[in-house]
Design an enzyme around this catalytic site. Structure first.
Site, PDB file in Angstrom:
ATOM      1  N   LYS A 192       0.803  -1.185   0.024  1.00  0.00           N
ATOM      2  CA  LYS A 192      -0.002   0.032   0.028  1.00  0.00           C
ATOM      3  C   LYS A 192       0.614   1.328  -0.120  1.00  0.00           C
ATOM      4  O   LYS A 192       2.111   1.351   0.358  1.00  0.00           O
ATOM      5  CB  LYS A 192      -1.023   0.017   1.120  1.00  0.00           C
ATOM      6  N   TYR A 251      11.518  32.587   4.969  1.00  0.00           N
ATOM      7  CA  TYR A 251      10.138  32.910   5.192  1.00  0.00           C
ATOM      8  C   TYR A 251      10.054  33.402   7.017  1.00  0.00           C
ATOM      9  O   TYR A 251      10.475  32.478   7.728  1.00  0.00           O
ATOM     10  CB  TYR A 251       9.332  31.884   5.009  1.00  0.00           C
TER      11      TYR A 251
HETATM   12  C1  LIG Z   1      -0.235  -2.072   6.813  1.00  0.00           C
HETATM   13  C2  LIG Z   1      -0.923  -3.045   7.411  1.00  0.00           C
HETATM   14  C3  LIG Z   1      -0.003  -4.158   7.787  1.00  0.00           C
HETATM   15  C4  LIG Z   1       1.632  -4.288   8.057  1.00  0.00           C
HETATM   16  O1  LIG Z   1       2.031  -3.546   9.085  1.00  0.00           O
HETATM   17  P1  LIG Z   1       3.363  -3.223   9.417  1.00  0.00           P
HETATM   18  O2  LIG Z   1       3.431  -2.665  10.724  1.00  0.00           O
HETATM   19  O3  LIG Z   1       3.997  -2.422   8.297  1.00  0.00           O
HETATM   20  O4  LIG Z   1       4.187  -4.473   9.228  1.00  0.00           O
HETATM   21  C5  LIG Z   1      -0.708  -5.537   7.902  1.00  0.00           C
HETATM   22  N1  LIG Z   1      -1.952  -5.677   8.331  1.00  0.00           N
HETATM   23  C6  LIG Z   1      -2.673  -4.580   8.023  1.00  0.00           C
HETATM   24  C7  LIG Z   1      -4.399  -4.733   7.985  1.00  0.00           C
HETATM   25  C8  LIG Z   1      -2.213  -3.517   7.357  1.00  0.00           C
HETATM   26  O5  LIG Z   1      -2.983  -2.175   7.122  1.00  0.00           O
END
Ligand SMILES: *Cc1c(COP(=O)(O)O)cnc(C)c1O
Length: 416
Positions: free
Chosen positions: A86, A311
């Protein structure tokens, strides 16, 4: 040579390429640089980095591979691996990382939103892919691009059933259970209705049932994590018995893989660990950092004691100073919170503090006493400062530093 099916230009030596390559040869491209040590391809990386844009994120695919293998070595026999890609693989690329994972035969990929999945499909990623947050306007794309939605609530389930029955088709889905995270997911009290709905429709195949631990990385939450695991296995069992199904069950993220090997079930979901951060910090030494964010000095100037920089005139020269303006700002993902000395960047091996406020596209550094010239490279993060140090300086976590790096920053992939 004849092995190239694509248009190719060949150079006898790295030097020849460096001499003959021109800036306008490359536009909007992802560049893979690959070769054995003696060829010194890092010189090519450096040259291209400067030519593309002042600011590049370099991703070491070998390091990523090593991290993948490290987590794989933690898996018990037969446990499947889902990798979270993601948010453009935590800012590291997207289809480039997914291709590597596809090549390495991980079992599943997961993205947050349908568009992320569509983009991967358009780049030839054909492996099974879960999408966590799917709204009705994306149902068509889910079907068209062979994506597998997470189903997390009764309202969503009803609308998806209606859509699938109207389309007269079937879809693999993943059921998300809320066992204490309180983000998305069915609760205990929803199970009866969930089962009733699923029994009446032939439109869905439940590939997996899963939940998410809220505090897997911290020992203080051990009892809570355990209660989540117990609640999950109980709820999953009710679903399995009532629906007579045997789906994949999973609850662990990266931190969970390190701390709760006994909760692996049928699959685990690897995220941040792949990208080089061991969230529990117990085994950080076993992972390799995968990315270096670099920028360049656009201009040098000298200012007198008492003059201000940037700034709001927030940066005040405490003595006659040398100031470097570098080509990265908050629009690139270099947070405005780093301003006014919150962090130092590395210029020719020396730490140069940010002076004044971070601008949208640029930042000023105090380089007094450092031997630097316009065009010199600046390390924003890498071996030093680390992403961890940056995150710590502004009270956030590596996840946010990584995913903030904007798409304006060119990603360069290399192996090494
Ligand atoms: C992002 C996510 C993970 C991975 O988590 P990490 O802490 O990056 O290992 C696992 N399960 C879900 C549902 C997630 O959204």
């Amino acid at each position: 040579s004849s092995v190239f099916q694509l248009p190719a230009e060949l150079y006898k030596t790295t030097d020849q390429f460096l001499k003959e390559a021109t800036a306008d040869q490359f536009h909007d491209e992802n560049i893979l640089i690959k070769g054995a040590r003696p060829f010194e391809f890092e010189r090519v990386t450096n040259l291209l980095s400067e030519k593309i844009h002042g600011t590049v994120l370099e991703i070491n695919l070998d390091a990523l591979n090593d991290n993948l293998n490290y987590y794989r070595s933690k898996l018990q026999d037969g446990v499947k691996l889902m990798v979270m890609v993601k948010a453009s693989a935590y800012g590291s690329g997207s289809h480039e990382i997914a291709s590597l994972l596809q090549h390495n035969r991980v079992d599943y990929l997961a993205v947050a939103y349908p568009d992320e999945g569509v983009e991967l499909r358009k780049h030839g990623i054909h492996m099974p892919m879960m999408v966590m947050n799917v709204a009705p306007e994306s149902y068509h794309n889910i079907l068209k691009y062979d994506l597998e939605p997470e189903v997390y609530g009764l309202g969503q389930l009803r609308s998806l059933i209606k859509f699938l029955e109207d389309e007269n088709t079937q879809l693999p889905i993943h059921l998300k259970l809320d066992t204490g995270m309180h983000r998305l997911g069915f609760e205990d009290k929803d199970l009866k209705e969930l089962i009733a709905l699923l029994k009446t429709t032939p439109s869905m195949e439940i590939v997996s049932i899963y939940s998410h631990l809220a505090g897997a990385d911290e020992e203080t939450h051990n009892a809570f994590s355990k209660s989540q695991f117990v609640a999950f296995t109980e709820m999953a069992q009710v679903l399995e018995r009532s629906l007579n199904i045997r789906p994949i069950k999973h609850i662990l993220n990266s931190a969970g893989m390190i701390r709760f090997p006994e909760y692996q079930l049928d699959m685990v979901r690897l995220g941040i660990g792949l990208y080089g951060f061991e969230a529990t910090r117990q085994e950080q030494g076993q992972l390799r950092p995968i990315s270096t964010l670099k920028t360049v000095i656009s201009q040098m100037r000298e200012v007198k004691k008492g003059e201000t920089i940037g700034y709001g005139r927030n940066g005040m020269a405490k003595r006659d100073s040398k100031i470097a303006t570098v080509a990265i700002g908050y629009a690139d993902g270099f947070s405005r919170a780093f301003g006014n000395g919150k962090i130092s960047l590395l210029v020719n091996g020396k730490a140069a503090p940010v002076i004044g406020n971070v601008c949208m596209d640029m930042t000023m550094l105090d380089v007094t006493g450092i031997n630097v010239r316009e065009g010199d490279e600046v390390i924003v993060f890498g071996e030093h400062p680390t992403i961890m140090e940056l995150a710590g300086a502004i009270g956030t976590i590596p996840y946010e530093i990584l995913t903030n790096i904007s798409s304006r920053v060119t990603r360069v992939f290399y192996s090494g």
